[in-house]
Design a protein around this motif. Structure first.
Motif: not given
Length: 205
Positions: A193, A196-204
């Motif tokens: 998790y 995943a959150e880190k990847i989402k943050g980088e994507g945003d």
């Protein structure tokens, strides 16, 4: 024999001579190995367990002169064999617990040691009668009929106790394994998790 007294023991084949009866006579004895089975007897072990024992001895006449002077007949020899074997088995079994004689592993069974002691003691006593004992063995080791049911019940109770112990240990081990698995699951999900959150943050970003 000469006038009934032992004169000479002939133990080898060949030609021999003697004076005619009644001056000299011949007493013939069979010196081949013989098997004798004493009567089935009940003995008490060191831990006070009654057991029924059936045994056999392998023996032969070693000194015919001594044999003739002490026993004379085959019937007398069997009686002496029975008395000595009965006595020595009783004495030796009294030094062993039942568990020392009967075991599921060969290393912990003391039956061979017991029979070696009986053979040595029996042979030592019977040598005085001109008899040589070459072996002593057990054919049957059993419980008296009146004690069998109680013995079987005790064996069942012991096995059930062991089964309950194994089931308890299995349940405890299963609970431990499930706890470890749940912990590892939580750690893996948490790490996933976080990633995943880190990847989402980088994507945003």
């Amino acid at each position: 024999t000469q006038f009934g007294r032992p004169l000479q023991a002939i133990t080898r084949p060949g030609l021999n001579w003697k004076l005619p009866d009644p001056i000299q006579s011949i007493q013939r004895y069979d010196n081949r190995l013989k098997v004798y089975s004493p009567r089935v007897a009940e003995f008490l072990t060191r831990d006070k367990k009654n057991i029924m024992v059936e045994s056999f001895l392998i023996w032969r006449i070693q000194d015919p002169v001594v044999y003739m002077k002490t026993l004379k007949t085959f019937t007398n020899a069997q009686e002496r064999l029975n008395d000595v074997a009965f006595s020595e088995l009783g004495v030796s079994l009294g030094w062993y617990k039942l568990g020392d004689l009967i075991s599921v592993t060969e290393e912990s069974a003391g039956l061979a040691e017991l029979m070696a002691q009986v053979k040595a003691a029996t042979g030592g006593k019977l040598a005085a009668y001109g008899i040589k004992v070459t072996d002593v063995r057990l054919k049957v080791l059993n419980f008296p009929d009146k004690n069998k049911q109680s013995v079987f019940q005790r064996m069942r109770a012991e096995r059930e106790k062991m089964a309950r112990l194994y089931r308890s240990q299995g349940t405890e081990e299963a609970s431990r394994i499930r706890a470890v698995a749940d912990k590892e699951k939580t750690i893996i999900l948490s790490a996933a998790y976080e990633k995943a959150e880190k990847i989402k943050g980088e994507g945003d970003a």
